[in-house]
Write a protein that holds these residues in place. Structure first.
Motif, PDB file in Angstrom:
ATOM      1  N   ASP A  18       0.775  -1.155   0.030  1.00 33.44           N
ATOM      2  CA  ASP A  18       0.063   0.127  -0.150  1.00 33.44           C
ATOM      3  C   ASP A  18       0.906   1.250  -0.131  1.00 33.44           C
ATOM      4  O   ASP A  18       1.985   1.371   0.664  1.00 33.44           O
ATOM      5  N   VAL A  19       0.535   2.221  -0.776  1.00 32.71           N
ATOM      6  CA  VAL A  19       1.043   3.560  -0.982  1.00 32.71           C
ATOM      7  C   VAL A  19       0.148   4.583  -0.524  1.00 32.71           C
ATOM      8  O   VAL A  19      -0.827   4.747  -1.195  1.00 32.71           O
ATOM      9  N   PHE A  20       0.346   5.491   0.316  1.00 33.79           N
ATOM     10  CA  PHE A  20      -0.640   6.544   0.695  1.00 33.79           C
ATOM     11  C   PHE A  20       0.131   7.950   0.637  1.00 33.79           C
ATOM     12  O   PHE A  20       1.328   8.061   1.045  1.00 33.79           O
ATOM     13  N   TRP A  21      -0.483   8.737  -0.186  1.00 29.16           N
ATOM     14  CA  TRP A  21       0.394  10.215  -0.461  1.00 29.16           C
ATOM     15  C   TRP A  21      -0.673  11.134   0.451  1.00 29.16           C
ATOM     16  O   TRP A  21      -1.790  11.173   0.541  1.00 29.16           O
ATOM     17  N   PHE A  22       0.161  12.292   0.976  1.00 25.46           N
ATOM     18  CA  PHE A  22      -0.218  13.481   1.502  1.00 25.46           C
ATOM     19  C   PHE A  22       0.121  14.592   1.112  1.00 25.46           C
ATOM     20  O   PHE A  22       1.452  14.778   0.759  1.00 25.46           O
ATOM     21  N   ASP A  23      -0.620  15.593   0.549  1.00 27.33           N
ATOM     22  CA  ASP A  23      -0.305  16.724  -0.238  1.00 27.33           C
ATOM     23  C   ASP A  23       0.734  16.423  -1.430  1.00 27.33           C
ATOM     24  O   ASP A  23       1.883  17.148  -1.258  1.00 27.33           O
ATOM     25  N   PRO A  24       0.441  15.636  -2.317  1.00 24.36           N
ATOM     26  CA  PRO A  24       1.463  15.340  -3.425  1.00 24.36           C
ATOM     27  C   PRO A  24       1.453  16.221  -4.449  1.00 24.36           C
ATOM     28  O   PRO A  24       1.116  16.135  -5.590  1.00 24.36           O
ATOM     29  N   PHE A  25       2.024  17.818  -4.005  1.00 20.15           N
ATOM     30  CA  PHE A  25       2.491  18.855  -5.002  1.00 20.15           C
ATOM     31  C   PHE A  25       3.778  18.245  -5.559  1.00 20.15           C
ATOM     32  O   PHE A  25       4.663  18.731  -4.899  1.00 20.15           O
ATOM     33  N   LEU A  26       3.842  17.649  -6.589  1.00 20.82           N
ATOM     34  CA  LEU A  26       4.924  17.211  -7.066  1.00 20.82           C
ATOM     35  C   LEU A  26       5.454  18.163  -8.525  1.00 20.82           C
ATOM     36  O   LEU A  26       6.170  17.759  -9.043  1.00 20.82           O
ATOM     37  N   ALA A  27       4.558  19.122  -9.061  1.00 14.78           N
ATOM     38  CA  ALA A  27       4.800  20.150  -9.925  1.00 14.78           C
ATOM     39  C   ALA A  27       5.755  20.912  -9.571  1.00 14.78           C
ATOM     40  O   ALA A  27       5.356  22.122  -9.337  1.00 14.78           O
ATOM     41  N   ARG A  28       6.865  20.625  -9.338  1.00  9.43           N
ATOM     42  CA  ARG A  28       8.089  21.588  -8.887  1.00  9.43           C
ATOM     43  C   ARG A  28       8.160  22.856  -9.887  1.00  9.43           C
ATOM     44  O   ARG A  28       8.329  22.479 -10.909  1.00  9.43           O
ATOM     45  N   ALA A  29       8.441  24.126  -9.197  1.00 10.56           N
ATOM     46  CA  ALA A  29       8.441  25.092 -10.135  1.00 10.56           C
ATOM     47  C   ALA A  29       9.899  24.993 -10.937  1.00 10.56           C
ATOM     48  O   ALA A  29      10.730  23.921 -10.095  1.00 10.56           O
ATOM     49  N   PRO A  30      10.291  25.586 -12.019  1.00 12.74           N
ATOM     50  CA  PRO A  30      11.491  25.618 -12.727  1.00 12.74           C
ATOM     51  C   PRO A  30      12.754  25.625 -11.753  1.00 12.74           C
ATOM     52  O   PRO A  30      13.915  25.160 -11.838  1.00 12.74           O
ATOM     53  N   ARG A  31      12.776  26.645 -10.874  1.00 13.08           N
ATOM     54  CA  ARG A  31      13.930  27.122 -10.157  1.00 13.08           C
ATOM     55  C   ARG A  31      13.710  26.667  -8.674  1.00 13.08           C
ATOM     56  O   ARG A  31      14.409  27.126  -7.673  1.00 13.08           O
ATOM     57  N   ALA A  32      13.003  25.457  -8.421  1.00 13.15           N
ATOM     58  CA  ALA A  32      13.022  25.151  -7.130  1.00 13.15           C
ATOM     59  C   ALA A  32      14.036  24.417  -6.853  1.00 13.15           C
ATOM     60  O   ALA A  32      14.654  23.710  -7.664  1.00 13.15           O
ATOM     61  N   LYS A  33      14.320  24.415  -5.545  1.00 12.30           N
ATOM     62  CA  LYS A  33      15.594  23.744  -4.836  1.00 12.30           C
ATOM     63  C   LYS A  33      15.187  22.902  -3.784  1.00 12.30           C
ATOM     64  O   LYS A  33      14.655  23.253  -2.690  1.00 12.30           O
ATOM     65  N   PRO A  34      15.259  21.470  -3.872  1.00 13.06           N
ATOM     66  CA  PRO A  34      15.843  20.645  -4.986  1.00 13.06           C
ATOM     67  C   PRO A  34      14.806  20.816  -6.275  1.00 13.06           C
ATOM     68  O   PRO A  34      13.647  20.888  -6.065  1.00 13.06           O
ATOM     69  N   GLY A  35      15.216  20.575  -7.446  1.00 14.26           N
ATOM     70  CA  GLY A  35      14.402  20.516  -8.536  1.00 14.26           C
ATOM     71  C   GLY A  35      13.669  19.198  -8.565  1.00 14.26           C
ATOM     72  O   GLY A  35      13.506  18.074  -7.810  1.00 14.26           O
ATOM     73  N   ASP A 219      11.743  23.444   2.291  1.00 10.70           N
ATOM     74  CA  ASP A 219      12.438  23.510   1.077  1.00 10.70           C
ATOM     75  C   ASP A 219      12.136  24.717   0.199  1.00 10.70           C
ATOM     76  O   ASP A 219      11.037  25.658   0.545  1.00 10.70           O
ATOM     77  N   ASP A 220      12.985  25.238  -0.739  1.00 12.56           N
ATOM     78  CA  ASP A 220      12.405  26.466  -1.632  1.00 12.56           C
ATOM     79  C   ASP A 220      11.773  25.861  -2.678  1.00 12.56           C
ATOM     80  O   ASP A 220      12.033  25.775  -3.901  1.00 12.56           O
ATOM     81  N   PHE A 221      10.496  25.806  -2.432  1.00 11.52           N
ATOM     82  CA  PHE A 221       9.363  24.865  -3.310  1.00 11.52           C
ATOM     83  C   PHE A 221       8.816  25.390  -4.492  1.00 11.52           C
ATOM     84  O   PHE A 221       8.636  24.934  -5.558  1.00 11.52           O
ATOM     85  N   HIS A 222       8.804  27.104  -4.447  1.00 12.82           N
ATOM     86  CA  HIS A 222       8.198  28.021  -5.304  1.00 12.82           C
ATOM     87  C   HIS A 222       9.072  29.221  -5.469  1.00 12.82           C
ATOM     88  O   HIS A 222       8.285  30.031  -5.139  1.00 12.82           O
ATOM     89  N   PRO A 223      10.107  29.217  -5.723  1.00 14.22           N
ATOM     90  CA  PRO A 223      10.685  30.516  -5.704  1.00 14.22           C
ATOM     91  C   PRO A 223      10.190  31.504  -6.834  1.00 14.22           C
ATOM     92  O   PRO A 223       9.747  31.039  -7.922  1.00 14.22           O
ATOM     93  N   PRO A 224      10.277  32.606  -6.619  1.00 18.81           N
ATOM     94  CA  PRO A 224      10.655  33.422  -5.702  1.00 18.81           C
ATOM     95  C   PRO A 224       9.887  33.594  -4.385  1.00 18.81           C
ATOM     96  O   PRO A 224      10.165  34.278  -3.489  1.00 18.81           O
ATOM     97  N   MET A 225       8.700  33.241  -4.495  1.00 22.22           N
ATOM     98  CA  MET A 225       7.719  33.417  -3.244  1.00 22.22           C
ATOM     99  C   MET A 225       8.230  32.740  -2.212  1.00 22.22           C
ATOM    100  O   MET A 225       8.339  33.129  -1.018  1.00 22.22           O
ATOM    101  N   SER A 226       8.961  31.506  -2.138  1.00 15.08           N
ATOM    102  CA  SER A 226       9.427  30.550  -1.288  1.00 15.08           C
ATOM    103  C   SER A 226      10.723  30.883  -0.997  1.00 15.08           C
ATOM    104  O   SER A 226      11.490  31.414  -1.704  1.00 15.08           O
ATOM    105  N   MET A 227      11.372  30.431   0.072  1.00 16.05           N
ATOM    106  CA  MET A 227      12.852  30.517   0.304  1.00 16.05           C
ATOM    107  C   MET A 227      13.120  29.240   1.354  1.00 16.05           C
ATOM    108  O   MET A 227      12.148  28.904   2.244  1.00 16.05           O
ATOM    109  N   ALA A 228      14.297  28.839   1.128  1.00 19.98           N
ATOM    110  CA  ALA A 228      14.602  27.571   2.051  1.00 19.98           C
ATOM    111  C   ALA A 228      14.867  28.107   3.370  1.00 19.98           C
ATOM    112  O   ALA A 228      15.265  29.093   3.740  1.00 19.98           O
ATOM    113  N   VAL A 229      14.057  27.195   4.434  1.00 17.15           N
ATOM    114  CA  VAL A 229      14.112  27.811   5.838  1.00 17.15           C
ATOM    115  C   VAL A 229      15.393  26.832   6.258  1.00 17.15           C
ATOM    116  O   VAL A 229      15.533  25.647   6.208  1.00 17.15           O
TER     117      VAL A 229
END
Length: 258
Positions: A18-35, A219-229
């Protein structure tokens, strides 16, 4: 049981077949770190998907994943309407319509509570605003297209362990006290959205007294809005104030056995 953090609040929980996903936002922005990185074949499927709330960094792309995986999606009605707009097969939608909602799916027992979203503080907003001004209109449209709805948290009982998962750090003291009535083996703690987020995370640890804690959403998931903490102060605070709590420093895409 294995857990894999995939950036933002996306977590994959594997229990046997069994595989359970929580909030699977996998569409990373082009400049997201990690990509972006490909999913291993054993995780490119789902027994079920759960959302904590409807913001884009939790729900964007989920309708397509659910349709492809033919997996039911459990979420609040507001997030459900967004997913339907995005093309989710209506047969896959499973609304979570009340506080204290429960469900058992295979080896997983789920209890959902109404929670809250972290409030962006003035210091964080002032630091972020100069970065996002050039794209403010587009970002505003994206955020408006993915309304939050009721934020949820989940208590997961699986393979003899109790896991508490938050998508955002906005729970009130009453909810934390309720969750603390039963032992917590693992806390999944989102560290994003406030200039004092590491201290907020430590307050959750103080309330819940988990045996282990894994930071997510830092993580820096959607720059420039986000930033790594920098979660160094959180880990240092754990070691200083809660030496009995095991920190699990997960890397994006690397499975861990909590």
């Amino acid at each position: 049981m294995q857990l894999t953090w995939w950036g933002a609040a996306a977590v994959c929980l594997q229990c046997g077949d069994d595989v359970f996903w929580f909030d699977p936002f996998l569409a990373r922005a082009p400049r997201a770190k990690p990509g972006p990185r490909p999913l291993p074949v054993e995780q490119d499927r789902a027994t079920a998907i759960f959302l904590t709330h409807g913001h884009f960094d939790h729900a964007l792309g989920v309708a397509g994943l659910a349709n492809r995986w033919r997996a039911p999606v459990f979420c609040h009605a507001v997030a459900g309407r967004t997913l339907m707009r995005d093309g989710l097969d209506p047969a896959l939608l499973r609304p979570i319509d009340h506080d204290g909602w429960r469900e058992s799916i295979g080896p997983l027992s789920v209890l959902s509570h109404h929670s809250g979203h972290v409030r962006f503080d003035a210091a964080l907003v002032l630091r972020t605003l100069p970065r996002i001004l050039p794209g403010l209109t587009a970002l505003g449209r994206l955020m408006a297209a993915y309304p939050q709805g009721q934020a949820l948290c989940y208590r997961l009982d699986v393979e003899g362990k109790s896991v508490v998962l938050f998508g955002s750090a906005g729970a009130g003291p009453g909810l934390l006290a309720e969750l603390a009535r039963q032992p917590v083996d693992l806390l999944l703690m989102p560290l994003q959205g406030h200039s004092r987020i590491c201290q907020i995370g430590l307050e959750y640890v103080a309330a819940l007294r988990p045996r282990a804690v894994m930071a997510i959403h830092h993580d820096d998931f959607h720059p420039p809005m986000s930033m790594a903490v920098d979660i160094g102060p959180f880990v240092a605070g754990l070691r200083r104030g809660f030496p009995h709590v095991r920190p699990i420093e997960a890397q994006v895409g690397q499975a861990v056995a909590p």
